[in-house]
Design a protein around this motif. Sequence first.
Motif, mmCIF file in Angstrom:
data_model
loop_
_atom_site.group_PDB
_atom_site.id
_atom_site.type_symbol
_atom_site.label_atom_id
_atom_site.label_comp_id
_atom_site.label_asym_id
_atom_site.label_seq_id
_atom_site.Cartn_x
_atom_site.Cartn_y
_atom_site.Cartn_z
ATOM 1 N N HIS A 81 -4.638 19.770 -0.973
ATOM 2 C CA HIS A 81 -4.009 21.037 -0.603
ATOM 3 C C HIS A 81 -4.919 22.220 -0.920
ATOM 4 O O HIS A 81 -5.949 22.078 -1.565
ATOM 5 C CB HIS A 81 -2.660 21.185 -1.314
ATOM 6 C CG HIS A 81 -2.755 21.157 -2.807
ATOM 7 N ND1 HIS A 81 -3.169 22.234 -3.548
ATOM 8 C CD2 HIS A 81 -2.486 20.165 -3.691
ATOM 9 C CE1 HIS A 81 -3.145 21.922 -4.831
ATOM 10 N NE2 HIS A 81 -2.737 20.664 -4.952
ATOM 11 N N MET A 85 -0.865 25.746 -3.543
ATOM 12 C CA MET A 85 -0.065 24.760 -2.814
ATOM 13 C C MET A 85 0.044 23.479 -3.635
ATOM 14 O O MET A 85 -0.467 23.403 -4.746
ATOM 15 C CB MET A 85 -0.693 24.498 -1.451
ATOM 16 C CG MET A 85 -0.731 25.741 -0.570
ATOM 17 S SD MET A 85 -1.424 25.413 1.047
ATOM 18 C CE MET A 85 0.008 24.704 1.838
ATOM 19 N N ASN A 86 0.702 22.471 -3.059
ATOM 20 C CA ASN A 86 0.840 21.181 -3.729
ATOM 21 C C ASN A 86 0.853 20.062 -2.705
ATOM 22 O O ASN A 86 0.841 20.299 -1.503
ATOM 23 C CB ASN A 86 2.083 21.153 -4.623
ATOM 24 C CG ASN A 86 3.361 21.190 -3.832
ATOM 25 O OD1 ASN A 86 3.643 20.308 -3.024
ATOM 26 N ND2 ASN A 86 4.170 22.220 -4.048
ATOM 27 N N ASP A 87 0.893 18.845 -3.196
ATOM 28 C CA ASP A 87 0.813 17.665 -2.344
ATOM 29 C C ASP A 87 2.005 17.508 -1.400
ATOM 30 O O ASP A 87 1.865 16.890 -0.342
ATOM 31 C CB ASP A 87 0.681 16.404 -3.208
ATOM 32 C CG ASP A 87 1.810 16.258 -4.207
ATOM 33 O OD1 ASP A 87 1.944 17.134 -5.089
ATOM 34 O OD2 ASP A 87 2.572 15.273 -4.107
ATOM 35 N N GLN A 89 3.334 19.800 0.339
ATOM 36 C CA GLN A 89 3.263 20.764 1.427
ATOM 37 C C GLN A 89 2.430 20.285 2.617
ATOM 38 O O GLN A 89 2.160 21.054 3.523
ATOM 39 C CB GLN A 89 2.785 22.109 0.884
ATOM 40 C CG GLN A 89 3.870 22.716 -0.006
ATOM 41 C CD GLN A 89 3.427 23.938 -0.752
ATOM 42 O OE1 GLN A 89 2.434 23.921 -1.470
ATOM 43 N NE2 GLN A 89 4.174 25.009 -0.574
ATOM 44 N N TRP A 90 2.082 18.998 2.633
ATOM 45 C CA TRP A 90 1.487 18.397 3.826
ATOM 46 C C TRP A 90 2.583 18.018 4.816
ATOM 47 O O TRP A 90 2.313 17.463 5.872
ATOM 48 C CB TRP A 90 0.662 17.166 3.447
ATOM 49 C CG TRP A 90 -0.634 17.539 2.810
ATOM 50 C CD1 TRP A 90 -0.905 17.591 1.476
ATOM 51 C CD2 TRP A 90 -1.828 17.934 3.479
ATOM 52 N NE1 TRP A 90 -2.208 17.988 1.282
ATOM 53 C CE2 TRP A 90 -2.802 18.199 2.500
ATOM 54 C CE3 TRP A 90 -2.187 18.086 4.825
ATOM 55 C CZ2 TRP A 90 -4.084 18.615 2.806
ATOM 56 C CZ3 TRP A 90 -3.461 18.489 5.135
ATOM 57 C CH2 TRP A 90 -4.396 18.749 4.131
ATOM 58 N N TYR A 111 -2.265 11.575 -1.839
ATOM 59 C CA TYR A 111 -2.286 13.032 -1.946
ATOM 60 C C TYR A 111 -2.752 13.455 -3.328
ATOM 61 O O TYR A 111 -2.286 12.927 -4.332
ATOM 62 C CB TYR A 111 -0.888 13.596 -1.703
ATOM 63 C CG TYR A 111 -0.290 13.188 -0.374
ATOM 64 C CD1 TYR A 111 -0.368 14.017 0.729
ATOM 65 C CD2 TYR A 111 0.350 11.962 -0.232
ATOM 66 C CE1 TYR A 111 0.185 13.646 1.950
ATOM 67 C CE2 TYR A 111 0.905 11.577 0.983
ATOM 68 C CZ TYR A 111 0.822 12.416 2.069
ATOM 69 O OH TYR A 111 1.357 12.044 3.270
ATOM 70 N N ARG A 113 -2.777 16.252 -6.217
ATOM 71 C CA ARG A 113 -2.157 17.475 -6.735
ATOM 72 C C ARG A 113 -3.060 17.959 -7.858
ATOM 73 O O ARG A 113 -3.408 17.189 -8.756
ATOM 74 C CB ARG A 113 -0.756 17.229 -7.278
ATOM 75 C CG ARG A 113 -0.110 18.579 -7.702
ATOM 76 C CD ARG A 113 1.216 18.419 -8.326
ATOM 77 N NE ARG A 113 1.034 17.950 -9.695
ATOM 78 C CZ ARG A 113 2.025 17.737 -10.545
ATOM 79 N NH1 ARG A 113 3.268 17.920 -10.173
ATOM 80 N NH2 ARG A 113 1.786 17.313 -11.765
ATOM 81 N N SER A 116 -4.862 24.607 -8.795
ATOM 82 C CA SER A 116 -5.784 25.391 -7.968
ATOM 83 C C SER A 116 -6.198 26.708 -8.622
ATOM 84 O O SER A 116 -7.018 27.437 -8.070
ATOM 85 C CB SER A 116 -5.188 25.632 -6.575
ATOM 86 O OG SER A 116 -4.010 26.401 -6.645
ATOM 87 N N HIS A 150 -7.530 21.055 2.895
ATOM 88 C CA HIS A 150 -7.052 22.303 3.478
ATOM 89 C C HIS A 150 -7.575 23.458 2.626
ATOM 90 O O HIS A 150 -7.326 23.513 1.421
ATOM 91 C CB HIS A 150 -5.524 22.330 3.511
ATOM 92 C CG HIS A 150 -4.960 23.664 3.868
ATOM 93 N ND1 HIS A 150 -5.062 24.191 5.126
ATOM 94 C CD2 HIS A 150 -4.332 24.591 3.112
ATOM 95 C CE1 HIS A 150 -4.498 25.393 5.133
ATOM 96 N NE2 HIS A 150 -4.043 25.652 3.918
ATOM 97 N N GLY A 153 -9.058 23.019 -0.754
ATOM 98 C CA GLY A 153 -9.251 21.575 -0.849
ATOM 99 C C GLY A 153 -10.595 21.146 -0.282
ATOM 100 O O GLY A 153 -11.222 20.210 -0.784
#
Length: 175
Positions: A81, A85-87, A89-90, A111, A113, A116, A150, A153
């Motif tokens: 991510h 954000m976090n995992d 939110q995909w 994913y 996490r 960030s 993203h 990421g």
Amino acid sequence: GAIDATVAPLVPLFGERATTPRREAALAALNGVLGDHLVDARNPLAFDMVLRSEGQTLTLTPRALAAAFPQRSGRVAVLLHGLCMNDLQWRRAGHDHGRALARDLDYTPVYLRYNSGLHISTNGRRFSALLEELVGAWPEPIEDLVIIGHSMGGLVTRSSLHYASIKGHAWPARL
């Protein structure tokens, strides 16, 4: 001190409770903005870097990964991510990017996490080590490893490649 005083009342609200996507999003935003401070203050709201599936932290042993992914393949996609954000939110409007890769291209989605709010190089170093652990623990040889980043990421991925070359990690050969 002011940050700690402001964040302290949030600990009981966000502490050890059943998670929801809204809770995870709020914690991800908090980590994105104040993550370095949360780590320095040893605040329990600071995210550790973990690999997850379906919102659950994965244990990186062959047995645990085999149980978590009974329909796995030797093709693994790791999704990272962006900032704040976090995992989870995909997923959006009924679409899950990881599940789409699994369905359409036979990739097993995993994913990341991460906090960030930490420096990209800190996250890159940790992510490189975590990928090395994942590749070593996957229940069968990974024939194809794909990383999808993203925004931030992608920067963390680039940094992880740098640290993998310094450490002599094996995972980049599978990209």
